[in-house]
Design an enzyme around this catalytic site. Structure first.
Site, PDB file in Angstrom:
ATOM      1  N   GLU A  67     -20.581  -7.630  -5.364  1.00  9.85           N
ATOM      2  CA  GLU A  67     -21.770  -7.310  -4.564  1.00  9.85           C
ATOM      3  C   GLU A  67     -22.055  -8.353  -3.480  1.00  9.85           C
ATOM      4  O   GLU A  67     -23.112  -8.987  -3.463  1.00  9.85           O
ATOM      5  CB  GLU A  67     -22.986  -7.126  -5.474  1.00  9.85           C
ATOM      6  CG  GLU A  67     -22.826  -5.959  -6.410  1.00  9.85           C
ATOM      7  CD  GLU A  67     -24.125  -5.543  -7.100  1.00  9.85           C
ATOM      8  OE1 GLU A  67     -25.028  -6.380  -7.259  1.00  9.85           O
ATOM      9  OE2 GLU A  67     -24.229  -4.353  -7.464  1.00  9.85           O
TER      10      GLU A  67
ATOM     11  N   GLU B 271     -20.347   0.522 -11.157  1.00  6.16           N
ATOM     12  CA  GLU B 271     -21.352   0.138 -12.150  1.00  6.16           C
ATOM     13  C   GLU B 271     -22.419   1.220 -12.213  1.00  6.16           C
ATOM     14  O   GLU B 271     -22.792   1.791 -11.183  1.00  6.16           O
ATOM     15  CB  GLU B 271     -22.065  -1.162 -11.773  1.00  6.16           C
ATOM     16  CG  GLU B 271     -21.247  -2.406 -11.833  1.00  6.16           C
ATOM     17  CD  GLU B 271     -22.071  -3.622 -11.393  1.00  6.16           C
ATOM     18  OE1 GLU B 271     -23.310  -3.592 -11.541  1.00  6.16           O
ATOM     19  OE2 GLU B 271     -21.468  -4.571 -10.887  1.00  6.16           O
TER      20      GLU B 271
END
Ligand code: GLA
Ligand code: ZN
Length: 691
Positions: A158, A322
């Protein structure tokens, strides 16, 4: 094109199911690792992402490496016939690194350097951090290049945020020099004569700061562009050894969402970043069952974001890297997914083009801030939990629909949603300062198609338009060079284009177009927008279609009403109230073989439902199923050229029925039952119909 995309790695069959696995946190608990393998099989998981935050476990001291544990996990997973998505660990640093090389620590916009801590907060310019990460990535690639479990690289984690240290300031100045060549050009592009902000030396330029400069829009925009470019540059430095040593292993980095708004993350221009990854992956964490939005409304917004990510690589399936099996720990209220919602939301991801359902995370940690975040295996440690059962159910479902993996989503409609446009709109001072609701507006237009079961691509303004019948560009405030020309070409060739208020206001550097809005779009739209009126919450106007026989339809308008003049366009509707009563509210301009519509106000959902119903009929845009779709139900489709797979999803906690076309037999792959005529769905029920 309707087709079946090949799997991103030849060892993959069907869908990936599994997720982030952090065995390095459990090395003192060998029994637990053994138990994990048993549970993974039970939960029908086949893919794990490891090493994401393991830097201190593999290099506890500078130059001292401990790969024994990672070797063993890789081997064990391989023995389990699990695939491994191997991460590079740059998302978080070991303390020794920050201690020895403080330049790797990020400096905030207030020019204070962070202490060691947290994660996702390195300087993306620091030569030391670049060297250290690339060196470690090289060692990882060399070590595992032939490992049978390795199917993909998960680069860092991320990426996001920005750094304002001196190294980054220098890099920003070089970036600006490269873009503008001369200060004179930069001063003009940024309109620095305003408040006497003209720069006479490159060294005077700094990144935007809360205690310095933050009101030069071109400056803010260029900083955001620089941050995207610099992050990509850092990423490229990370992947160089991976590309060199493992050219056949695909590379990705996980993109983020923006919550609770339910859009894509806004800190990086993913449209640019997507070009550098082999497969787009994102982390999806919607807040299901909230008290501020109906479940189906959230589902439509989530669908929009999936479509953003699918469209980044022109329809290539994306991956959910995710998601949570139950709840998260960072929403305002961390509500558990109701029974059935896990399967439903997983199937929704697949319906929009995902080829995986992966979780954060496999096993709940014992300590630190994420110990109450949902995971497949809870602290209790066994499989007899609701969450484990529902995860297993998803694993089973993914096996049942295995043949769907790789199938494409085909859209005849595109909505333009553009990061740079979002940045510029958010930054503009005027209208409703706190929230101009650009993404919400795009989602409101999108909803009309979602309700009708019509697939939509969500694209940036730079993408090819020629494959669509209908292109909608709400609030296209910024129009970069060449975009208006491509829209004109699209319409001239027979396309239908829909624009709204607040379009064609500024160019790529946020300088207003002179000579009348909507600037370069004026020609194709055939209107001149003279002023825009911003309304208080309690204000409204009405949009009335001009009668052609029957009683004309009226819709309420809120927030923004633009006073426009039809030039070559025909007026379809007018405003009913206020000083612009009788002025055009909706227009249509015939242009070449196509048409361009202008909607001058922010209108109610009923307006979008009716307006787009007509366009869909006129343009013969295909709906996935023939009949009407009841509220709460989403219908999406993937096709591989041979078969269609229709996902029918009930986003309500009561039974619902959907009428399918009579005489058209389907098989529901999830239940293995034949279906025709009427489909019954239980609370949060889902069917995957093969035709
Ligand atoms: C992000 C991170 C994960 C984890 C989850 C929790 O997506 O990538 O490491 O922190 O959030 O929801
Ligand atoms: Zn920096």
């Amino acid at each position: 094109m309707v087709k079946k995309y090949p799997a991103i790695h030849h060892n993959l069959k069907g869908f990936m199911h599994g997720g982030d696995y952090n065995p390095d946190q459990w090395l003192r608990y060998p029994g637990i690792l053994e138990e994990d393998y048993r549970l993974m099989k039970l939960a029908k998981c086949n893919t794990f992402s490891i090493n994401i935050f393991s830097w201190s476990a593999i290099e506890p001291e500078e130059g001292t490496y401990h790969f024994e544990w990672l070797d063993k996990i890789m081997d064990d997973l391989s023995e389990q016939e699990s695939h491994v998505i191997l991460a590079t660990p740059s998302g978080a640093r070991p303390a020794w690194l920050s201690q020895k090389y403080p330049e790797v620590l990020r400096m905030e916009s207030n020019r204070v350097r962070n202490l060691h801590g947290l994660r996702h907060n390195h300087c993306f310019t620091s030569p030391v951090y670049r060297d250290k990460t690339a060196d470690l990535n090289r060692i990882l690639a060399e070590r595992y290049k032939n490992h049978p479990a390795l199917i993909m690289w998960h680069v860092s984690n991320e990426y996001g945020g920005d750094c304002h240290c001196d190294l980054c300031q220098d890099a920003f100045r070089s970036w600006l020099k490269n873009k503008y060549q001369t200060l004179d050009e930069l001063n003009h592009a940024w309109w620095t004569g305003f408040w006497s902000h003209t720069f006479t030396d490159w060294e005077q330029i700094e990144s935007p700061a809360p205690h310095g400069e933050y009101q030069i829009h071109g400056h803010n925009l260029d900083w955001k562009r620089f941050v995207t470019d610099q992050t990509i540059d850092f990423y490229k430095n990370e992947i160089a050894p991976l590309r060199e040593i493992t050219p056949d292993i695909p590379v990705t980095t996980n993109f983020m969402g923006d919550y609770p708004k339910m859009g894509p993350y806004l800190g990086l221009n993913y449209d640019k970043f997507a070009k550098e990854v082999d497969v787009v992956t994102w982390d999806s964490y919607p807040a299901w069952h909230s008290n501020y939005q109906k479940t189906w409304e959230l589902a439509a917004d989530v669908g929009f974001v999936h479509d953003v990510f699918r469209s980044l690589k022109d329809g290539q399936p994306f991956l959910i890297l995710e998601s949570t099996p139950s709840l998260v720990n960072w929403h305002k209220v961390n509500k558990a997914k109701r029974p059935g919602m896990h399967l439903l939301s997983a199937m929704q991801s697949v319906a929009h083009g995902s080829d995986s359902i992966l979780y954060f995370q496999w096993r709940k940690g014992r300590g630190a801030s994420e110990k109450f975040h949902g995971a497949v295996v809870d602290h209790v440690g066994h499989e007899h939990t609701r969450v484990f059962r529902e995860v297993t159910e998803v694993g089973h479902a993914l096996e049942q629909i295995q043949e769907v993996a790789g199938a494409s989503v085909e859209a005849e409609v595109a909505i333009i949603y553009d990061w740079e446009n979002q940045w510029a709109i958010d930054d503009a001072q005027g209208l409703k300062n706190e929230n101009k609701e650009y993404i919400k507006t795009c989602q409101q237009h999108y909803q009309a198609f979602w309700k009708k079961g019509i697939p939509v691509d969500i694209i940036s303004m730079d993408k090819d338009l020629s494959k669509y019948k209908l292109v909608i560009a709400p609030m296209l405030y910024m129009v970069r060079p060449g975009v208006a020309e491509r829209i004109e070409e699209f319409v001239a060739n027979g396309g239908t284009y829909v624009a709204t208020y607040w379009s064609g206001i500024v160019g790529e550097n946020d300088l207003c177009f002179l000579g009348g809005f909507p600037g370069p779009l004026r020609n194709v739209l055939g209107v001149w927008a003279e002023e825009i009126d911003t309304l208080y919450e309690t204000d409204f106007n009405e949009v009335q279609f001009t009668a052609n026989g029957a009683e004309p339809a009226t819709y309420s308008a809120r927030d923004y009403c633009e006073v426009i003049h039809a030039e070559s366009a025909e007026v379809l509707a007018e405003f009913k109230h206020d000083f612009y009563q009788g002025s055009p509210a909706v227009t249509k301009n015939s242009f070449g073989k196509g048409s361009a519509y202008y909607i001058a106000s922010r209108n109610s959902p009923e307006f979008h439902d009716d307006f787009y119903r007509q366009l869909v009929d006129n343009l013969s845009i295909q709906t996935i199923i023939k009949g009407p779709i009841p509220e709460n139900i989403s219908v999406q489709k993937r096709s591989d050229g041979v078969h269609d797979y229709i996902f029918v999803m009930n986003f309500h906690d009561t039974n619902q029925t959907v009428d399918l076309e009579e005489g058209r037999p389907y098989i529901n792959l999830l239940s293995n039952r034949d279906v025709s005529g009427r489909l019954n769905l239980g609370p949060y029920g889902v069917a995957v119909l093969k035709h």
